[in-house]
Design an enzyme around this catalytic site. Structure first.
Site, PDB file in Angstrom:
ATOM      1  N   ARG A  19       0.960  -1.169   0.014  1.00 32.42           N
ATOM      2  CA  ARG A  19      -0.054  -0.144   0.017  1.00 32.42           C
ATOM      3  C   ARG A  19       0.976   1.292   0.047  1.00 32.42           C
ATOM      4  NH1 ARG A  19      -2.166  -0.304   6.181  1.00 32.42           N
ATOM      5  NH2 ARG A  19       0.012  -0.196   7.262  1.00 32.42           N
ATOM      6  N   ASP A  40       5.691  -7.936   2.356  1.00 25.64           N
ATOM      7  CA  ASP A  40       4.851  -7.332   3.068  1.00 25.64           C
ATOM      8  C   ASP A  40       4.435  -8.179   4.146  1.00 25.64           C
ATOM      9  OD1 ASP A  40       3.157  -5.056   4.330  1.00 25.64           O
ATOM     10  OD2 ASP A  40       3.347  -3.918   2.504  1.00 25.64           O
ATOM     11  N   ASP A  66       8.395  -9.863   7.112  1.00 22.21           N
ATOM     12  CA  ASP A  66       8.649  -8.780   8.160  1.00 22.21           C
ATOM     13  C   ASP A  66       9.995  -8.384   8.184  1.00 22.21           C
ATOM     14  OD1 ASP A  66       9.062  -7.819  10.703  1.00 22.21           O
ATOM     15  OD2 ASP A  66       7.878  -9.412  11.947  1.00 22.21           O
ATOM     16  N   VAL A  67      10.177  -7.208   7.911  1.00 24.62           N
ATOM     17  CA  VAL A  67      11.622  -6.781   7.864  1.00 24.62           C
ATOM     18  C   VAL A  67      12.471  -6.963   9.005  1.00 24.62           C
ATOM     19  CG1 VAL A  67      10.980  -5.313   5.835  1.00 24.62           C
ATOM     20  CG2 VAL A  67      11.147  -4.376   8.247  1.00 24.62           C
ATOM     21  N   ASN A  93      11.362   0.199   1.695  1.00 22.83           N
ATOM     22  CA  ASN A  93      10.349   1.162   1.925  1.00 22.83           C
ATOM     23  C   ASN A  93       9.657   1.059   3.195  1.00 22.83           C
ATOM     24  OD1 ASN A  93       8.070   3.362   1.145  1.00 22.83           O
ATOM     25  ND2 ASN A  93       7.077   1.101   1.533  1.00 22.83           N
ATOM     26  N   TYR A 162      10.734   9.267  15.393  1.00 18.36           N
ATOM     27  CA  TYR A 162      10.581   8.843  13.901  1.00 18.36           C
ATOM     28  C   TYR A 162      11.841   9.412  13.160  1.00 18.36           C
ATOM     29  CZ  TYR A 162       8.540   8.619   9.099  1.00 18.36           C
ATOM     30  OH  TYR A 162       8.637   8.380   7.809  1.00 18.36           O
ATOM     31  N   LYS A 166      14.692   7.986  10.813  1.00 18.30           N
ATOM     32  CA  LYS A 166      14.890   8.265   9.504  1.00 18.30           C
ATOM     33  C   LYS A 166      16.278   8.952   9.041  1.00 18.30           C
ATOM     34  CE  LYS A 166      11.698   6.515   7.658  1.00 18.30           C
ATOM     35  NZ  LYS A 166      11.386   5.264   6.783  1.00 18.30           N
ATOM     36  N   THR A 199      -1.054   9.703   2.641  1.00 15.93           N
ATOM     37  CA  THR A 199      -1.305   8.425   2.780  1.00 15.93           C
ATOM     38  C   THR A 199      -1.922   8.148   4.052  1.00 15.93           C
ATOM     39  OG1 THR A 199       0.718   7.921   3.672  1.00 15.93           O
ATOM     40  CG2 THR A 199       0.530   7.754   1.362  1.00 15.93           C
TER      41      THR A 199
END
Length: 268
Positions: A19, A40, A66-67, A93, A162, A166, A199
């Protein structure tokens, strides 16, 4: 003259591709000619996106990923090579955002962001390098594209955790690019800093900062963001996807260790 943006014959794995930004990037890569695997934890949505891409005439598949789990990365890379016949593009991503004031951040929420956004990204690069470098299971070199955020470039209330994760993606990108170059892997590593996009995650952020009393309503929160943006609007998924196609393609073949801002000048 050959089109440097043509990705025909390229093989991509897009994490968080079920998504939002991930799905948009997957579609753009496929339209440029790449075969794409969606990785995903959202199985139904991920399979739907893979089916859509296959309907456009590209090889496409879904793998549950699951990363944060190394064994799942190992399986995902093997499944990608098996399903589409190679692996030379990784789009890291998958990510998550928890909005909280510094005085209210919960350790478990912070650790979850660290695990997904930092550990997940680094594991992706680890297994991309192992597969793409000479002698690897794919062995043709490639391009790794990490999705950072404008949050790595600006100070905005309630996103300290966050923003930190990043910022780490930005730093890891540059170190990984240096390693890949020095060790002759033939893999370029770059990142993208998307601006705020409406989003599900972007809308939730706006709702959260309103809930924290930082803004009176969502319109005011979004106006604050656009007010910081020289181009005066929010970003669009397609604009981030176009940057990903560029970084995956030969149009960027002498670019590595770089960050591409797609945020309307907000971080300048």
């Amino acid at each position: 003259m050959a089109n440097p943006f043509d990705l025909t014959g390229r093989k991509a794995l897009v994490t968080g591709g079920a998504r939002g930004i991930g799905a948009g990037i997957a579609e753009a890569l496929a339209k440029a000619g790449a075969d794409v695997v969606i990785g995903d934890v959202l199985e139904d949505q991920g399979r739907d996106i893979a089916s859509t891409l296959a309907g456009h005439g590209r090889k496409s598949s879904f793998v549950r990923l699951d990363v944060t789990q190394e064994a799942q990365w190992e399986s995902a890379v093997a499944d990608t090579i098996g399903a589409i016949g190679g692996y030379d593009i990784l789009v890291n991503n998958a990510g998550m955002e928890v909005t909280a004031l510094v005085t209210e951040i919960e350790p478990e929420s912070l650790r979850r962001m660290l695990d997904v956004n930092i550990v997940g990204t680094l594991l992706g690069m680890k297994h991309a390098f192992r597969a793409m470098r000479p002698g690897g299971t794919a062995g043709q070199g490639g391009s790794v594209i990490n999705i950072a955020s404008v949050a790595a470039l600006i100070a905005f209330p309630a996103i300290s955790g966050y923003s930190g994760t990043k910022s780490a993606v930005d730093r890891m990108t540059r170190v990984a690019a240096a390693e890949a170059g020095k060790l002759g892997y033939g893999v370029r590593v770059n990142c993208i800093y998307p601006g705020l996009i409406p989003t599900e995650m972007g809308v939730k952020l706006a709702q959260d900062v309103v809930g924290l009393g930082l803004f009176p309503d969502i319109n005011a929160a979004l106006a604050a963001v656009t007010g910081l943006t020289p181009l005066g609007r929010l970003a669009e998924i397609s604009e981030v996807a176009d940057a990903a196609v560029f970084l995956a393609s030969d149009a960027s073949k002498f670019i590595t260790g770089a960050g591409i801002p797609v945020e309307g000048g907000m971080g300048s």
